[in-house]
Write a protein that holds these residues in place. Structure first.
Motif, PDB file in Angstrom:
ATOM      1  N   ARG A 142       2.679   7.865  12.160  1.00  0.00           N
ATOM      2  CA  ARG A 142       2.812   8.526  13.460  1.00  0.00           C
ATOM      3  C   ARG A 142       3.318   9.958  13.330  1.00  0.00           C
ATOM      4  O   ARG A 142       4.326  10.347  13.910  1.00  0.00           O
ATOM      5  N   ASN A 143       2.598  10.717  12.529  1.00  0.00           N
ATOM      6  CA  ASN A 143       2.792  12.150  12.412  1.00  0.00           C
ATOM      7  C   ASN A 143       1.427  12.815  12.496  1.00  0.00           C
ATOM      8  O   ASN A 143       0.468  12.196  12.989  1.00  0.00           O
ATOM      9  N   ASN A 144       1.337  14.024  12.003  1.00  0.00           N
ATOM     10  CA  ASN A 144       0.054  14.733  11.999  1.00  0.00           C
ATOM     11  C   ASN A 144      -0.298  15.214  10.596  1.00  0.00           C
ATOM     12  O   ASN A 144      -0.898  16.278  10.432  1.00  0.00           O
ATOM     13  N   PHE A 145       0.097  14.448   9.594  1.00  0.00           N
ATOM     14  CA  PHE A 145      -0.226  14.815   8.219  1.00  0.00           C
ATOM     15  C   PHE A 145      -1.739  14.828   8.027  1.00  0.00           C
ATOM     16  O   PHE A 145      -2.462  13.998   8.597  1.00  0.00           O
ATOM     17  N   THR A 146      -2.197  15.749   7.207  1.00  0.00           N
ATOM     18  CA  THR A 146      -3.628  15.878   6.932  1.00  0.00           C
ATOM     19  C   THR A 146      -3.848  15.856   5.423  1.00  0.00           C
ATOM     20  O   THR A 146      -2.912  15.717   4.642  1.00  0.00           O
ATOM     21  N   GLY A 147      -5.120  16.021   5.034  1.00  0.00           N
ATOM     22  CA  GLY A 147      -5.441  16.117   3.617  1.00  0.00           C
ATOM     23  C   GLY A 147      -5.565  14.763   2.951  1.00  0.00           C
ATOM     24  O   GLY A 147      -5.524  13.714   3.591  1.00  0.00           O
ATOM     25  N   SER A 148      -5.692  14.805   1.656  1.00  0.00           N
ATOM     26  CA  SER A 148      -5.920  13.591   0.881  1.00  0.00           C
ATOM     27  C   SER A 148      -4.687  13.234   0.066  1.00  0.00           C
ATOM     28  O   SER A 148      -3.690  13.953   0.068  1.00  0.00           O
ATOM     29  N   PHE A 149      -4.781  12.123  -0.651  1.00  0.00           N
ATOM     30  CA  PHE A 149      -3.684  11.694  -1.498  1.00  0.00           C
ATOM     31  C   PHE A 149      -3.432  12.730  -2.599  1.00  0.00           C
ATOM     32  O   PHE A 149      -4.384  13.250  -3.194  1.00  0.00           O
ATOM     33  N   PRO A 150      -2.177  13.032  -2.909  1.00  0.00           N
ATOM     34  CA  PRO A 150      -1.900  13.893  -4.069  1.00  0.00           C
ATOM     35  C   PRO A 150      -2.391  13.237  -5.354  1.00  0.00           C
ATOM     36  O   PRO A 150      -2.413  12.000  -5.463  1.00  0.00           O
ATOM     37  N   LEU A 151      -2.787  14.018  -6.299  1.00  0.00           N
ATOM     38  CA  LEU A 151      -3.247  13.484  -7.581  1.00  0.00           C
ATOM     39  C   LEU A 151      -2.122  12.694  -8.244  1.00  0.00           C
ATOM     40  O   LEU A 151      -0.967  13.114  -8.253  1.00  0.00           O
ATOM     41  N   GLY A 152      -2.493  11.548  -8.792  1.00  0.00           N
ATOM     42  CA  GLY A 152      -1.496  10.723  -9.475  1.00  0.00           C
ATOM     43  C   GLY A 152      -0.675   9.861  -8.536  1.00  0.00           C
ATOM     44  O   GLY A 152       0.325   9.268  -8.955  1.00  0.00           O
ATOM     45  N   PHE A 153      -1.098   9.751  -7.274  1.00  0.00           N
ATOM     46  CA  PHE A 153      -0.333   8.994  -6.286  1.00  0.00           C
ATOM     47  C   PHE A 153      -0.130   7.545  -6.740  1.00  0.00           C
ATOM     48  O   PHE A 153       0.988   7.029  -6.734  1.00  0.00           O
ATOM     49  N   ALA A 154      -1.207   6.878  -7.118  1.00  0.00           N
ATOM     50  CA  ALA A 154      -1.123   5.455  -7.437  1.00  0.00           C
ATOM     51  C   ALA A 154      -0.412   5.184  -8.755  1.00  0.00           C
ATOM     52  O   ALA A 154       0.202   4.126  -8.936  1.00  0.00           O
TER      53      ALA A 154
END
Length: 725
Positions: A182-194
């Motif tokens: 419940r925010n307005n974050f955009t973009g994709s997962f940062p590299l190395g997230f998982a």
């Protein structure tokens, strides 16, 4: 002249006094360390403090900030600042970075706004938990968040943060909770997230504007628990097959994104119902109704699957198909048939009642071979029964023929007190009558009369009833004692004062006054039911299955807290023997059947339990915990819609599950399925839809696709809570 001199003297005194106060205040402030100054700067940044929680943040009264409200110190260093739900408004000053030993910062559920000062992350590298949810913070997450290498909990949910997640966040490798919902974050997962967050236990990214693909190695997050929520974003591309290999109890929510392609049939993804994937028109394959094309596993011709809950678009009431059907109800001939059938049935039962009453209870006097006679009165009606001696009791049973057996050390009454008590009929069913019994000392109990037969199965009955008597949970009715003789079997429970959930939802037959439950109370009841069933399934000694969960078996306490009743009752009645249905007819006058509260509803006929039971319960012999999950789903639909589990739609009758599915396919607005008594709670729409989504997951036709009750509990707890005044 004297007057002027006096005036000058007074003015001089005031000036000197003010100067002295300034000197004293300055001295007090000078005695503060840098951490005290940082906290005072926070107080100055707070515009409103209606509850006065910062009132003692005053250097003139105490130069030790460790004594101030919300401040915790260790070795005279501030290590924790916790001011949740204090209605504070204002912003966070950069000087908070002057708390180098700060480990925990909790400012949840206030009215704080502005951006997060980067100095906080520079100055408090040892921060372990940052909990700011339920405020109005905005802006981006500072890139230097990567300096918080000891961070374990980051909860920024329900704010207005925007922009992309900084790449540096992957340095926070000790994260166990990441909640950005419940925010307005955009973009994709940062590299190395998982690969970075191997310790992550809770992940909630829902209701943002994240896009890009879900990392193919997300299945490496093997420590995840509860619900992994990617819903209501703009994620695209295929669902990674590795998601199926997350721990079995993890519920994956991918709803309302732009995911495409076939749903991988791997691991846990094979057991998910359609509710986990709805709102992704490009998805295809089981469990959706949208088949994939035969061309290299493509997505085929995607069609929207409006299975639940966000597909309740705002529509005008006049645009809703089938709106007029709601008022038609039963046909005239159907109503006539029902009335005639009711009259004939009541007459037959009345004759049977009169016969049994005259033979067995008039007058209320026991024969010479009877040991106890009990006469009860309520509103001029007498109900009585006698305990009869039976010498056929087998001596090998080694049990007193007329023994009251306590199952709780706190039971302080005996059989004589029970039999002399005032008793009133609470209700009857196919398994005997339930009495409200008030002892002389005011203690109120509920006594269920089971049966008259069965003299050879005492040991089996004893084992079963004593196991049930050990169950102790605030959401499960406690069995306090039992009575066994050849002719009578009684179960003695705590008395629960506010009736059943069924009566609370639909009212009591014959009573005009009715106080409907608010959504807040209904949700609290549902959560209590879940907690009670989780206890039976996972915590109780034998991992029980209730098997007959329904609103009439959910009793409501003084504050409408739910208490699950009748657990194990069917088996005990079977062991006790007798014909409890006929017994109930001789004990009390027949009651008028419950009537539907609206023409479009059909009250279950016959045994209501069957309408709450899972489809496989009609075939399987051994009960499963997934039976209770299904029953809870049907109960939840009844709580939301206010309709019985059988509804009349036009001239046809269908289950509430089928009716809700039909409403979803027709994209009807929530107002058309919601209990009319909840019209004032329409501002809780998002919360209601969340519960509806959980309910539909519970009523999946295939048992393996239903969540566990623990998953249900976690899903309900993760719902965004509305504010209740």
């Amino acid at each position: 002249m004297a007057t002027l001199t006096t005036l000058l003297t007074v003015v001089t005194a005031v000036v000197l006094s003010s100067a002295a106060w300034v000197v004293l205040s300055a001295a007090a402030v000078e005695s503060l360390n840098s951490e005290g100054y940082a906290l005072l700067s926070l107080k100055q940044s707070i515009k409103e403090d209606p509850e006065g929680c910062l009132a003692n943040w005053d250097a003139s009264s105490s130069s030790d900030p460790c004594t101030w409200n919300g401040v915790t110190c260790q070795d005279l260093r501030v290590v924790s600042l916790s001011l949740p739900k204090k209605k504070l408004s204002g912003s966070l000053p950069p000087s908070l970075g002057s708390l180098p030993f700060l480990r925990h910062l909790n400012l949840r559920n206030n009215y704080l706004s502005g951006v997060l000062p980067p100095e906080l992350f520079n100055g408090a590298p040892g921060l372990q938990s940052l909990v700011l949810y339920g405020n109005s913070f905005s802006g981006s997450l500072p890139p230097n968040i990567g300096l918080l290498v000891y961070l374990q909990a980051l909860d920024l949910s329900q704010n207005s943060f925007s922009a992309t997640l900084p790449q540096s966040i992957v340095r926070c490798r000790r994260l166990r909770t990441l909640n950005l919902s419940r925010n307005n974050f955009t973009g994709s997962f940062p590299l190395g997230f998982a690969t970075s967050f191997v310790s992550l236990e809770r992940l909630d990214l829902s209701f943002n504007r994240f896009d890009g693909v879900i990392p193919p190695d997300v299945g490496n997050l093997s420590s995840l628990q509860g619900t992994v929520d990617f819903s209501h974003n703009n994620f695209s591309g295929p669902i990674p097959a590795s998601l199926g290999y997350l721990p079995e109890k993890v519920y994956i929510d991918l709803t309302y994104n732009n995911l495409t392609g076939p749903i991988p049939q791997s691991g846990g993804l094979m057991n998910r119902g359609p509710t986990a994937f709805i709102g992704n028109p490009g998805l295809c394959g089981p469990p959706l109704k949208n088949p994939c094309s035969s061309l290299a596993g493509g997505a085929g011709s995607p069609s929207p699957n409006p299975y639940l809950p966000g597909n309740y678009p705002a529509q005008n009431p006049g645009d809703v198909p089938g709106k007029g059907e709601k008022a038609r109800g039963l046909s005239k001939s159907g109503l006539v048939a029902m009335v005639v059938g009711d009259v004939i049935g009541i007459c037959l039962v009345g004759l049977l009642f009169s016969f049994c009453y005259s033979r067995l209870c008039t007058p209320c006097k026991c024969r010479d071979d009877d040991v106890y006679g009990l006469e009860k009165g309520e509103k001029g009606r007498k109900d009585c029964f006698c305990f009869r001696k039976d010498e056929s009791e087998a001596p090998s049973e080694n049990v007193e023929q007329y023994g009251l057996v306590p199952l709780d050390a706190q039971v302080a009454f005996d059989l004589d007190e029970l039999l002399k008590a005032s008793a009133f009929v609470l209700g009857k069913s196919g398994i005997g009558i339930v009495y409200k019994v008030v002892l002389e000392d005011g203690l109120t109990l509920a006594v269920r009369r089971l049966g008259e037969g069965g003299s050879q199965r005492f040991k089996e009955f004893q084992t079963e009833v004593e196991a049930i008597g050990k169950l102790r949970h605030p959401n499960v009715v406690t069995l306090r004692a039992y009575y066994w003789s050849v002719d009578e079997k009684l179960l003695i429970y705590d008395y629960i004062p506010n009736g059943s959930l069924s009566t609370a939802l639909h009212g009591k037959p014959g009573l005009v006054s009715f106080n409907p439950l608010s959504w807040f109370v209904r949700l609290r009841i549902l959560k209590g039911i879940v907690k009670g069933v989780v206890y039976l399934h996972e915590i109780s000694p034998k991992k029980y299955v209730h098997g007959d969960l329904k609103p009439s078996n959910v009793l409501l306490g003084k504050n409408f807290e739910p208490r699950i009743s009748d657990f194990g009752l069917a088996r005990l009645a079977n062991i006790a023997g007798g014909t409890p249905t006929l017994q109930s007819n001789r004990m009390t006058a027949p009651e008028k059947p419950l009537q539907p509260s609206a023409p479009s509803e059909a009250m279950p006929l016959g045994t209501p339990s069957s309408y709450y039971q899972a489809p496989e319960a009609m075939k399987a012999v051994k009960p499963s915990q997934k039976w209770d999950v299904y029953s809870f789903g049907v109960i939840s639909l009844e709580v939301i819609t206010g309709r019985y589990p059988r509804v009349q739609v036009g001239t046809s009758e269908m289950s509430s599950v089928q009716w809700i599915e039909q409403c979803i396919e027709e994209k009807k607005p929530l107002a058309d399925v919601l209990d009319p008594y909840l019209a004032e709670d329409m501002d809780k729409e998002e919360e209601i839809i969340g519960v509806l989504k959980v309910a539909m997951a519970c009523v999946q036709g295939t048992p393996e696709k239903r969540p566990s009750m623990r998953n249900v509990w976690e899903a309900l707890e993760s719902l965004p809570m509305s504010s209740y005044d």
